[in-house]
Design an enzyme around this catalytic site. Structure first.
Site, PDB file in Angstrom:
ATOM      1  N   HIS A 120     -69.869 -75.886  -7.056  1.00 29.92           N
ATOM      2  CA  HIS A 120     -71.217 -75.355  -7.331  1.00 29.92           C
ATOM      3  C   HIS A 120     -71.824 -75.907  -8.628  1.00 29.92           C
ATOM      4  CE1 HIS A 120     -68.880 -71.778  -9.309  1.00 29.92           C
ATOM      5  NE2 HIS A 120     -69.166 -72.678 -10.225  1.00 29.92           N
ATOM      6  N   HIS A 166     -71.632 -66.782 -14.340  1.00 31.14           N
ATOM      7  CA  HIS A 166     -71.443 -67.653 -15.512  1.00 31.14           C
ATOM      8  C   HIS A 166     -72.192 -67.134 -16.742  1.00 31.14           C
ATOM      9  CE1 HIS A 166     -70.451 -70.299 -12.114  1.00 31.14           C
ATOM     10  NE2 HIS A 166     -69.803 -71.084 -12.951  1.00 31.14           N
ATOM     11  N   HIS A 220     -61.584 -78.768 -12.792  1.00 33.15           N
ATOM     12  CA  HIS A 220     -62.488 -79.214 -13.853  1.00 33.15           C
ATOM     13  C   HIS A 220     -62.277 -78.415 -15.124  1.00 33.15           C
ATOM     14  CE1 HIS A 220     -64.978 -76.015 -11.942  1.00 33.15           C
ATOM     15  NE2 HIS A 220     -65.895 -76.098 -12.884  1.00 33.15           N
ATOM     16  N   GLU A 237     -61.764 -71.516 -10.849  1.00 34.97           N
ATOM     17  CA  GLU A 237     -62.733 -71.030  -9.850  1.00 34.97           C
ATOM     18  C   GLU A 237     -62.169 -71.124  -8.436  1.00 34.97           C
ATOM     19  OE1 GLU A 237     -66.916 -72.009 -12.224  1.00 34.97           O
ATOM     20  OE2 GLU A 237     -66.219 -73.377 -10.667  1.00 34.97           O
TER      21      GLU A 237
END
Ligand code: DHB
Ligand code: FE
Length: 280
Positions: A12, A59, A193, A240
């Site tokens: 995303h 977030h 990531h 995530e």
């Protein structure tokens, strides 16, 4: 009973929204990523879901570090996006399925999950980008949503085992829902990531491959590592993948099959992955 048509998983990254906004899908940097969505469009047109249960993470738009629910569930009639500072357009509102939200919430609490119920909830790029990718250029989103926000941001994070169990409990809730909706399960974020610190830019193809290879056939294999081991293998934001694990749980315990996979390094700082799964 409602039918679970399958699951859609995708990264995303906010920059994807910028690329869509600027029409860069055919540029060499973006093409290998966007090409992975032709199959997603075909599949969605075929299975025609009308509700999406979305496992994603906030977030900072909705919850901040001073209040961080481990598992938050939306129970709103409508969900709005807002400016997150990425320079993205504000996405059109998302209709909620309030009755289904409350059914799932009641069932989860009965099942001893201590969730946070949100009758107001903003949704950020973790939900809007996957929707833009799945349903480009639609005037209104074709599905109503029940959003879950899992804390993948501020430690202590829920374990992968707990996230899988949460998803499985959502599946049990769906088994007792008497509506006839066609439900797609969505998991967003990941894969590996890390955006900050000494390892910024860290990507781990081997771990991502392990996750993608096992998610459909043996999701419990993804729950053996502690959160700290997952951070080590996936990166600080790569955790995530917890959203993917919860989404896989919501597909239920019956066999599922992977029907599509695309994996591309990098999109921004992220190993970008897209998958589809269906009941076998
Ligand atoms: C990026 C990835 C994310 O998951 C996110 O939430 C924000 C940014 C990135 O790779 O740029
Ligand atoms: Fe993210």
């Amino acid at each position: 009973m409602a039918e679970i048509v399958g699951a859609y998983f995708t990264s995303h990254v906010p920059a994807i929204g910028g690329a869509i906004h600027k029409g860069l899908q055919q540029e060499p940097y973006w093409k290998p990523f966007f090409d992975g969505f032709h199959k997603v469009h075909e599949w969605l047109a075929q299975v025609k879901p009308d509700v999406a249960i979305v496992f994603n993470n906030d977030h900072g738009l909705n919850f901040f570090l001073d209040k961080m629910p481990t598992f938050a569930v939306g129970a709103a009639a409508e969900y709005h996006n807002a400016d997150e500072g990425w320079g993205l357009p504000i996405y059109k509102p998302f209709a909620g399925h309030t009755e289904l939200s409350w059914h799932i919430i009641n069932s989860l609490v009965e099942d001893e999950f201590d969730i946070t119920t949100c009758q107001k909830m903003l949704v950020d790029h973790a939900l809007s980008i996957p929707f833009e990718l799945a349903w480009p250029d639609v005037e209104a989103w074709p599905v109503k949503i029940v959003p879950f926000a899992i804390n993948t941001v501020q430690h202590p994070l829920p374990s992968a085992k707990r996230c899988l169990a949460l998803g499985q409990a959502v599946n049990r809730a769906l088994q007792s829902w008497t509506g006839d909706e066609r439900i797609v399960i969505i998991g967003t974020g990941g894969l590996s990531h890390q955006l900050d610190g000494e390892r910024a830019g860290f990507i781990n193809r081997d771990y991502d491959t392990f996750c993608m290879d096992n998610l459909s056939v043996d999701p419990a294999a993804l729950t053996k590592d502690s959160i700290h081991e997952m951070v080590r293998k996936a990166g600080t934001q790569g955790v995530e993948v917890l959203n993917w694990i919860a989404a896989r749980g919501a597909l239920g315990q019956a066999p599922v099959q992977e029907i599509h996979r695309n994996y591309h390094i990098p999109i921004s700082n992220t190993a970008a992955a897209t998958m589809l799964m269906e009941p076998a």
